[in-house]
Design an enzyme around this catalytic site. Structure first.
Site, PDB file in Angstrom:
ATOM      1  N   PHE A 169       0.808  -1.228   0.000  1.00  0.00           N
ATOM      2  CA  PHE A 169       0.000   0.000   0.000  1.00  0.00           C
ATOM      3  C   PHE A 169       0.834   1.268   0.000  1.00  0.00           C
ATOM      4  O   PHE A 169       0.336   2.339  -0.322  1.00  0.00           O
ATOM      5  CB  PHE A 169      -0.933   0.027   1.228  1.00  0.00           C
ATOM      6  CG  PHE A 169      -0.230   0.445   2.499  1.00  0.00           C
ATOM      7  CD1 PHE A 169      -0.052   1.789   2.809  1.00  0.00           C
ATOM      8  CD2 PHE A 169       0.284  -0.493   3.382  1.00  0.00           C
ATOM      9  CE1 PHE A 169       0.624   2.193   3.954  1.00  0.00           C
ATOM     10  CE2 PHE A 169       0.959  -0.106   4.540  1.00  0.00           C
ATOM     11  CZ  PHE A 169       1.123   1.236   4.815  1.00  0.00           C
ATOM     12  N   LYS A 193      -1.331  -7.223  -9.147  1.00  0.00           N
ATOM     13  CA  LYS A 193      -2.322  -7.187  -8.075  1.00  0.00           C
ATOM     14  C   LYS A 193      -1.913  -6.057  -7.140  1.00  0.00           C
ATOM     15  O   LYS A 193      -1.020  -6.200  -6.313  1.00  0.00           O
ATOM     16  CB  LYS A 193      -2.384  -8.506  -7.298  1.00  0.00           C
ATOM     17  CG  LYS A 193      -3.664  -8.562  -6.456  1.00  0.00           C
ATOM     18  CD  LYS A 193      -3.547  -9.365  -5.192  1.00  0.00           C
ATOM     19  CE  LYS A 193      -2.900  -8.660  -4.043  1.00  0.00           C
ATOM     20  NZ  LYS A 193      -3.595  -7.469  -3.505  1.00  0.00           N
ATOM     21  N   GLU A 196      -5.014  -3.880  -1.998  1.00  0.00           N
ATOM     22  CA  GLU A 196      -6.463  -3.682  -1.890  1.00  0.00           C
ATOM     23  C   GLU A 196      -6.768  -2.399  -1.110  1.00  0.00           C
ATOM     24  O   GLU A 196      -7.904  -1.931  -1.106  1.00  0.00           O
ATOM     25  CB  GLU A 196      -7.122  -4.900  -1.214  1.00  0.00           C
ATOM     26  CG  GLU A 196      -6.743  -5.151   0.235  1.00  0.00           C
ATOM     27  CD  GLU A 196      -5.394  -5.876   0.404  1.00  0.00           C
ATOM     28  OE1 GLU A 196      -4.596  -5.898  -0.545  1.00  0.00           O
ATOM     29  OE2 GLU A 196      -5.148  -6.397   1.510  1.00  0.00           O
ATOM     30  N   CYS A 301       9.605   1.919   3.332  1.00  0.00           N
ATOM     31  CA  CYS A 301      10.481   0.806   3.719  1.00  0.00           C
ATOM     32  C   CYS A 301      11.910   1.286   3.934  1.00  0.00           C
ATOM     33  O   CYS A 301      12.698   0.606   4.550  1.00  0.00           O
ATOM     34  CB  CYS A 301      10.457  -0.281   2.668  1.00  0.00           C
ATOM     35  SG  CYS A 301      11.178   0.269   1.134  1.00  0.00           S
ATOM     36  N   GLU A 401       9.082  -3.934  13.189  1.00  0.00           N
ATOM     37  CA  GLU A 401       8.971  -2.840  12.223  1.00  0.00           C
ATOM     38  C   GLU A 401       7.713  -2.051  12.609  1.00  0.00           C
ATOM     39  O   GLU A 401       6.614  -2.613  12.641  1.00  0.00           O
ATOM     40  CB  GLU A 401       8.830  -3.393  10.802  1.00  0.00           C
ATOM     41  CG  GLU A 401       8.772  -2.294   9.762  1.00  0.00           C
ATOM     42  CD  GLU A 401       8.501  -2.816   8.343  1.00  0.00           C
ATOM     43  OE1 GLU A 401       7.768  -3.809   8.202  1.00  0.00           O
ATOM     44  OE2 GLU A 401       9.010  -2.201   7.391  1.00  0.00           O
TER      45      GLU A 401
HETATM   46  P1  NAD Z   1       1.392  -6.536   3.020  1.00  0.00           P
HETATM   47  O1  NAD Z   1       2.353  -7.664   3.016  1.00  0.00           O
HETATM   48  O2  NAD Z   1       0.335  -6.513   4.043  1.00  0.00           O
HETATM   49  O3  NAD Z   1       0.672  -6.462   1.602  1.00  0.00           O
HETATM   50  C1  NAD Z   1       1.410  -6.543   0.390  1.00  0.00           C
HETATM   51  C2  NAD Z   1       0.616  -7.350  -0.616  1.00  0.00           C
HETATM   52  O4  NAD Z   1       0.521  -8.701  -0.184  1.00  0.00           O
HETATM   53  C3  NAD Z   1      -0.799  -6.836  -0.800  1.00  0.00           C
HETATM   54  O5  NAD Z   1      -1.097  -6.851  -2.170  1.00  0.00           O
HETATM   55  C4  NAD Z   1      -1.646  -7.805   0.004  1.00  0.00           C
HETATM   56  O6  NAD Z   1      -2.909  -8.008  -0.563  1.00  0.00           O
HETATM   57  C5  NAD Z   1      -0.840  -9.083  -0.021  1.00  0.00           C
HETATM   58  N1  NAD Z   1      -0.906  -9.833   1.241  1.00  0.00           N
HETATM   59  C6  NAD Z   1      -0.959  -9.328   2.494  1.00  0.00           C
HETATM   60  N2  NAD Z   1      -0.918 -10.311   3.408  1.00  0.00           N
HETATM   61  C7  NAD Z   1      -0.836 -11.457   2.729  1.00  0.00           C
HETATM   62  C8  NAD Z   1      -0.741 -12.823   3.124  1.00  0.00           C
HETATM   63  N3  NAD Z   1      -0.731 -13.182   4.401  1.00  0.00           N
HETATM   64  N4  NAD Z   1      -0.662 -13.749   2.164  1.00  0.00           N
HETATM   65  C9  NAD Z   1      -0.663 -13.392   0.885  1.00  0.00           C
HETATM   66  N5  NAD Z   1      -0.746 -12.115   0.450  1.00  0.00           N
HETATM   67  C10 NAD Z   1      -0.821 -11.156   1.353  1.00  0.00           C
HETATM   68  O7  NAD Z   1       2.266  -5.209   3.063  1.00  0.00           O
HETATM   69  P2  NAD Z   1       1.717  -3.721   3.192  1.00  0.00           P
HETATM   70  O8  NAD Z   1       1.212  -3.521   4.562  1.00  0.00           O
HETATM   71  O9  NAD Z   1       0.852  -3.401   2.051  1.00  0.00           O
HETATM   72  O10 NAD Z   1       3.076  -2.894   2.977  1.00  0.00           O
HETATM   73  C11 NAD Z   1       3.934  -2.548   4.041  1.00  0.00           C
HETATM   74  C12 NAD Z   1       5.127  -3.468   4.103  1.00  0.00           C
HETATM   75  O11 NAD Z   1       5.803  -3.450   2.864  1.00  0.00           O
HETATM   76  C13 NAD Z   1       6.140  -3.033   5.137  1.00  0.00           C
HETATM   77  O12 NAD Z   1       6.617  -4.173   5.822  1.00  0.00           O
HETATM   78  C14 NAD Z   1       7.264  -2.429   4.312  1.00  0.00           C
HETATM   79  O13 NAD Z   1       8.540  -2.470   4.887  1.00  0.00           O
HETATM   80  C15 NAD Z   1       7.197  -3.280   3.097  1.00  0.00           C
HETATM   81  N6  NAD Z   1       7.792  -2.630   1.947  1.00  0.00           N
HETATM   82  C16 NAD Z   1       9.025  -3.061   1.558  1.00  0.00           C
HETATM   83  C17 NAD Z   1       9.646  -2.454   0.499  1.00  0.00           C
HETATM   84  C18 NAD Z   1      11.001  -2.921   0.075  1.00  0.00           C
HETATM   85  O14 NAD Z   1      11.404  -2.586  -1.039  1.00  0.00           O
HETATM   86  N7  NAD Z   1      11.720  -3.684   0.891  1.00  0.00           N
HETATM   87  C19 NAD Z   1       9.023  -1.398  -0.190  1.00  0.00           C
HETATM   88  C20 NAD Z   1       7.764  -0.991   0.225  1.00  0.00           C
HETATM   89  C21 NAD Z   1       7.149  -1.619   1.304  1.00  0.00           C
END
Ligand code: NAD
Length: 516
Positions: A169, A193, A196, A301, A401
């Protein structure tokens, strides 16, 4: 009234009381298509928690249609000339610039960050589009003449087929742009994808890609949560998955996708340390620290979320807190806002719980944003900038985090003690040192075990000529995002050895049975 956006993803008017949430569409075969699902996710404005849209959990049949569309498009697209593929991205670059403000407004509405920060989100993605415009040079193969008599070998970088991207997100424009430009300019097709929680920018970008001349089916978009992700991990036609998001989802997707024989690159969570040496330029450093810790409400991140004050620099903490106190908390649409809301109620609750844990575990919450109130936006997910000092590595606020506007401050007697602390932390996304000593900076660079290092640069996210090289607990896979590594991720080698001899062999010549 904020501008009324009229995009295929949905239409909405921010202030209208009679506003009925519009549905976000699937994007299949170059068209916005209403999902037939009965299962919808509410899309909310983080500054108000008003429901501004409904996101479908795309049905299995619709997801299969997306894969079929991408599979069919692949055969034609991979054989199109690379110069014509580049042209799509030249055009897309100008269209993104044209619609920069619209994209930023959508990001502010759905994600919460301020308009200038949202423009930064788009701009950092735009750089990858610009990089994709030089694919014809980037995708050059290798050639060696005369590997044997009259024999030459050449290697080509060829596309994989249908690829997929699962996005978080926090950068609704930049992360899809990390993925689909390089994936498709190299001849693949891609199913995206988006998160959401804020799919609007991704929808706008694929519409712009169509306007730029991208053929139907080259990029498709599906929506949802676990079912969509499982579909992507399991569908045999999908050859590679790019994931950016949390540890939990990243590890899961990496394992499930890899077990099914797919390439997976998984960028995950972080705890980025900023080391403040006593010889640093004090005010510049503190300003950089404020911006890197609290910009985007700490939801980056590469945010600096743990600060290590070395030696006498700990005396700067009161001045730092004074600077933090001046930050304005409010909706991202307000030009005076420095710190917008966090993404959701759940996220706010999680952050407040971590601030509480710091109090209970003996840290000192020097500035506590838990009870911040924003007039007119009482229902928003606001957390005020928070400074926690006296933090020890065994505390929850250090180990987890936080992903919110909270900086944890630690202290070290020496540079080596700070380096040791960073190296013991499981994450390896990025780190920064602030110093006027080249010797200290060089020692830090050599000894610290993190993938991206800033020297007097708080958020050292490389341009796409390089790659985003987070490592250790922040990354799973072999090839990082964008740059040379990103190109490698989306392509595979095909190596040809050819013999062109003018004369035939003599009639009495025998076959050579030994391995050549
Ligand atoms: P998230 O993991 O909750 O969601 C990311 C995607 O995965 C979404 O599309 C979501 O629908 C899907 N998803 C979520 N939980 C899932 C599960 N249990 N099984 C399968 N799919 C799932 O992450 P977020 O809250 O949207 O984003 C924040 C996180 O992203 C933070 O931890 C941040 O550090 C990380 N991030 C990392 C980078 C990087 O380059 N290292 C860059 C941006 C964000």
């Amino acid at each position: 009234m904020l501008s009324r956006l009229n995009i295929a993803s949905r239409q909405f008017s921010v202030s209208a009381a009679a506003c009925k949430p519009e549905t976000v569409k699937n994007w299949i075969n170059g068209r916005a298509v209403e999902s037939k699902t009965s299962d919808w996710i509410e899309l909310t404005n983080p500054a108000t928690n008003e429901v501004i849209g409904l996101v479908p959990k795309t049905t299995q049949q619709e997801m299969q249609e997306a894969v079929d569309s991408s599979s069919e498009a692949f055969h034609k697209w991979k054989n199109s000339s690379i110069l014509s593929r580049q042209q799509v991205f030249f055009k897309l670059q100008s269209l993104i610039k044209r619609d920069m403000r619209k994209l930023a407004e959508n990001i502010t509405l759905e994600q919460g960050k301020t308009i200038p920060d949202a423009e930064g989100d788009v701009s950092r993605g735009l750089q990858v589009v610009e990089h994709a415009c030089s694919a014809a040079s980037l995708q050059l193969g290798e050639n060696l003449q005369n590997v044997s008599k009259d024999m030459d070998t050449y290697s080509m970088r060829i596309p994989l087929g249908v690829t997929a991207g699962v996005c978080p997100f926090n950068f609704p424009a930049m992360i899809p742009l990390w993925m689909f430009p390089l994936a498709t300019v190299t001849g693949n097709t891609m199913i995206l994808k988006p998160s959401e929680q804020d799919p609007g920018a991704c929808m706008m970008l694929v519409e712009l890609a169509k306007e730029a001349g991208m053929p139907d089916g080259v990029v498709n978009v599906i929506h949802g949560q676990h079912e969509a992700v499982n579909f992507i991990c399991d569908n045999p036609a999908i050859r590679a998955i790019s994931f950016v998001g949390s540890d939990q989802a990243g590890k899961y997707i990496y394992e499930r996708g890899s077990k099914n024989g797919k390439r997976v690159q998984s960028n995950m969570g972080a705890k980025n340390h900023g080391v403040i040496m006593p010889d640093a330029a004090k005010d510049a450093t503190l300003n950089q620290l404020v911006a890197a810790a609290y910009g985007a409400a700490g939801q980056r991140c590469m945010a600096l979320t743990a600060c290590v004050f070395v030696g006498e620099s700990r005396k700067w903490i009161p001045d730092f807190v004074e600077k933090v106190k001046k930050l304005q908390v409010g909706p991202g649409s307000n030009a005076k806002t420095d710190v917008g809301p966090v993404i959701s109620k759940q996220s706010k609750q999680r952050i407040l719980k971590i601030i509480d844990s710091a109090k209970n575990e003996g840290a000192n919450v020097l500035l506590d944003g838990s009870n911040v109130k924003v007039s007119g936006f009482e229902n928003g997910n606001f957390v005020g900038p928070t400074v926690i000092t006296g933090v020890k590595p065994n505390m929850t606020c250090y180990k987890e985090e936080i992903f919110g506007p909270v900086l944890v401050c630690l202290e070290a007697e020496s540079l080596d003690e700070a380096i040791d602390m960073i190296n013991k932390n499981p994450y390896g996304n990025g780190t920064a040192i602030f110093t006027s000593s080249g010797i200290a900076a060089r020692r830090f660079t050599n000894l610290v075990d993190a993938g991206q290092i800033g020297i007097n640069v708080p958020i050292p996210v490389p341009l796409p000529q390089f790659s985003f090289t987070g490592n250790r607990g922040s990354f799973l896979g072999d090839a990082n995002f964008y740059g040379k590594a990103g190109l490698n991720f989306y392509t595979q080698w095909k190596t040809v050895t050819q013999l062109w001899r003018a004369e035939d062999a003599a009639p009495e010549a025998k076959p050579q049975m030994a391995f050549p």
